[in-house]
Structure formats: C-alpha cells, structure tokens
Design a protein around this motif. Structure first.
Motif, PDB file in Angstrom:
ATOM      1  N   ARG A 146       0.957  -1.059  -0.148  1.00  0.00           N
ATOM      2  CA  ARG A 146       0.129  -0.153  -0.096  1.00  0.00           C
ATOM      3  C   ARG A 146       0.843   1.055   0.020  1.00  0.00           C
ATOM      4  O   ARG A 146       1.932   1.325   0.873  1.00  0.00           O
ATOM      5  CB  ARG A 146      -0.958  -0.013   1.186  1.00  0.00           C
ATOM      6  N   VAL A 147       0.501   2.273  -0.835  1.00  0.00           N
ATOM      7  CA  VAL A 147       1.221   3.499  -0.938  1.00  0.00           C
ATOM      8  C   VAL A 147       0.496   4.615  -0.606  1.00  0.00           C
ATOM      9  O   VAL A 147      -0.136   5.197  -1.742  1.00  0.00           O
ATOM     10  CB  VAL A 147       2.154   3.790  -2.240  1.00  0.00           C
ATOM     11  N   PRO A 148       0.093   4.824   0.491  1.00  0.00           N
ATOM     12  CA  PRO A 148      -1.001   5.803   0.881  1.00  0.00           C
ATOM     13  C   PRO A 148      -0.706   7.427   0.308  1.00  0.00           C
ATOM     14  O   PRO A 148      -1.569   8.025   0.312  1.00  0.00           O
ATOM     15  CB  PRO A 148      -1.165   5.768   2.234  1.00  0.00           C
ATOM     16  N   GLU A 149       0.782   7.592   0.304  1.00  0.00           N
ATOM     17  CA  GLU A 149       0.828   9.016  -0.172  1.00  0.00           C
ATOM     18  C   GLU A 149       1.313   9.294  -1.595  1.00  0.00           C
ATOM     19  O   GLU A 149       1.795  10.217  -1.745  1.00  0.00           O
ATOM     20  CB  GLU A 149       1.945   9.413   0.962  1.00  0.00           C
ATOM     21  N   ILE A 150       1.278   8.197  -2.394  1.00  0.00           N
ATOM     22  CA  ILE A 150       1.498   8.283  -3.578  1.00  0.00           C
ATOM     23  C   ILE A 150       0.301   7.794  -4.550  1.00  0.00           C
ATOM     24  O   ILE A 150      -0.127   6.793  -4.340  1.00  0.00           O
ATOM     25  CB  ILE A 150       2.504   7.303  -4.152  1.00  0.00           C
ATOM     26  N   SER A 153       0.715  -2.130 -14.876  1.00  0.00           N
ATOM     27  CA  SER A 153       0.538  -0.396 -14.916  1.00  0.00           C
ATOM     28  C   SER A 153      -0.866   0.106 -14.801  1.00  0.00           C
ATOM     29  O   SER A 153      -1.845  -0.390 -14.432  1.00  0.00           O
ATOM     30  CB  SER A 153       0.769  -0.224 -16.595  1.00  0.00           C
ATOM     31  N   SER A 154      -1.015   1.361 -14.695  1.00  0.00           N
ATOM     32  CA  SER A 154      -2.466   1.813 -14.591  1.00  0.00           C
ATOM     33  C   SER A 154      -3.393   1.494 -15.312  1.00  0.00           C
ATOM     34  O   SER A 154      -4.683   1.621 -15.196  1.00  0.00           O
ATOM     35  CB  SER A 154      -2.131   3.606 -14.422  1.00  0.00           C
ATOM     36  N   ASP A 155      -2.988   1.037 -16.681  1.00  0.00           N
ATOM     37  CA  ASP A 155      -4.233   0.747 -17.637  1.00  0.00           C
ATOM     38  C   ASP A 155      -4.203  -0.906 -17.623  1.00  0.00           C
ATOM     39  O   ASP A 155      -4.872  -1.464 -18.568  1.00  0.00           O
ATOM     40  CB  ASP A 155      -3.629   1.223 -19.098  1.00  0.00           C
ATOM     41  N   ALA A 182      -8.216   2.335  -6.075  1.00  0.00           N
ATOM     42  CA  ALA A 182      -9.008   3.155  -4.976  1.00  0.00           C
ATOM     43  C   ALA A 182      -8.464   2.888  -3.449  1.00  0.00           C
ATOM     44  O   ALA A 182      -8.347   3.952  -2.973  1.00  0.00           O
ATOM     45  CB  ALA A 182     -10.518   2.496  -4.589  1.00  0.00           C
ATOM     46  N   MET A 183      -7.681   1.959  -3.340  1.00  0.00           N
ATOM     47  CA  MET A 183      -6.922   1.676  -2.094  1.00  0.00           C
ATOM     48  C   MET A 183      -5.369   2.033  -2.089  1.00  0.00           C
ATOM     49  O   MET A 183      -4.664   1.650  -1.315  1.00  0.00           O
ATOM     50  CB  MET A 183      -7.323   0.185  -1.525  1.00  0.00           C
ATOM     51  N   ASN A 184      -5.152   2.275  -3.365  1.00  0.00           N
ATOM     52  CA  ASN A 184      -3.482   2.587  -3.528  1.00  0.00           C
ATOM     53  C   ASN A 184      -2.651   1.341  -3.114  1.00  0.00           C
ATOM     54  O   ASN A 184      -1.843   1.439  -2.572  1.00  0.00           O
ATOM     55  CB  ASN A 184      -3.035   3.720  -2.694  1.00  0.00           C
ATOM     56  N   THR A 185      -3.196   0.183  -3.653  1.00  0.00           N
ATOM     57  CA  THR A 185      -2.629  -1.020  -2.975  1.00  0.00           C
ATOM     58  C   THR A 185      -2.453  -2.042  -4.205  1.00  0.00           C
ATOM     59  O   THR A 185      -3.221  -2.005  -5.173  1.00  0.00           O
ATOM     60  CB  THR A 185      -3.538  -1.726  -1.887  1.00  0.00           C
ATOM     61  N   ALA A 186      -1.296  -2.755  -4.100  1.00  0.00           N
ATOM     62  CA  ALA A 186      -1.072  -3.948  -5.095  1.00  0.00           C
ATOM     63  C   ALA A 186      -1.024  -5.225  -4.256  1.00  0.00           C
ATOM     64  O   ALA A 186      -0.454  -4.966  -3.235  1.00  0.00           O
ATOM     65  CB  ALA A 186       0.239  -3.498  -5.960  1.00  0.00           C
TER      66      ALA A 186
END
Length: 120
Positions: free
Chosen positions: A21-25, A50-52, A72-76
């Motif tokens: 999780r990258v809450p600030e990016i 990637s984002s797509d 939505a959760m900034n998580t991979a």
C-alpha cells in the motif's frame, strides 16, 4: 512511504500473498510491482502492473504468480502459488512511471522489503 506485508516462511508448493500500500503516492500513470533479491544475487524484476492494466512477469514465475492492483486503495497484491526454494528472497515493492521498462534504473521509489523463505 510503502506499507508492505505478507512475507514469511512456507514449504515448497505452498502459497503466499504479498500486499503493498502506498497511501501517499497516487497510482495514476504509475506502474507498481515487485523486485526480489536473493543472497549474492542481483535484484531482479518479478512482476509489475501499469495503471491501464498491462502486466509483466519474469519467465520464472509465469503461471505461478498473479499480480493485481486496487487503485481506490492505492494497493497492489502479488499472489504467489506453487512456491519453490528458488523463490526465496527479499521482495521489494516498487513504483515506476507508466511506459518505463520494469528495470532497476527506472524505479522511482522502493519499499523496505519483505522476506519470503521457501523451505521444508
């Protein structure tokens, strides 16, 4: 900052799920994924998304690992199945810009790493 979890000790053939999780990016226009580094070896790119939704896997994990992301959760997430002793390494979450090849010089930010050990 990165919040990584999910590493541990597992027997060969077992499974683990890494999360990052990258809450600030913001993940918009960013590719997220993992590298790994075993003792005495270079850090190698394992998988990215990637984002797509374009996905990369190194050949040695194809068919065993699955990467996904929740913007939505900034998580991979990295689901690792049928783990082998050669998967033992520190796994680092990382971010690059969309379109950049998943290689060490292109990484803009690194997580602190989490240990994955596959052993009987």
């Amino acid at each position: 900052q990165f919040v990584e979890s999910g590493g541990g000790l597992v027997q060969p053939g077992g499974s683990l799920r890494l999360s990052c999780r990258v809450p600030e990016i913001t993940l918009d226009y960013n590719t997220i994924g993992w590298f790994r580094q075993a003792p005495g070896k270079e850090r190698e790119g394992v998988s990215s998304i990637s984002s797509d939704g374009s996905i990369y896997y190194v050949d040695s994990v194809k068919g065993r690992f699955t990467i996904s992301r929740d913007n939505a959760m900034n998580t991979a997430y990295l689901q690792m199945n049928n783990l082998k002793p050669e998967d033992t390494a520190v796994y680092y979450c990382a971010i690059a810009s969309d379109g950049d090849t998943w290689l060490y010089p292109n990484i803009r930010a690194w997580g602190q790493g989490t240990q994955v050990t596959v052993s009987s």
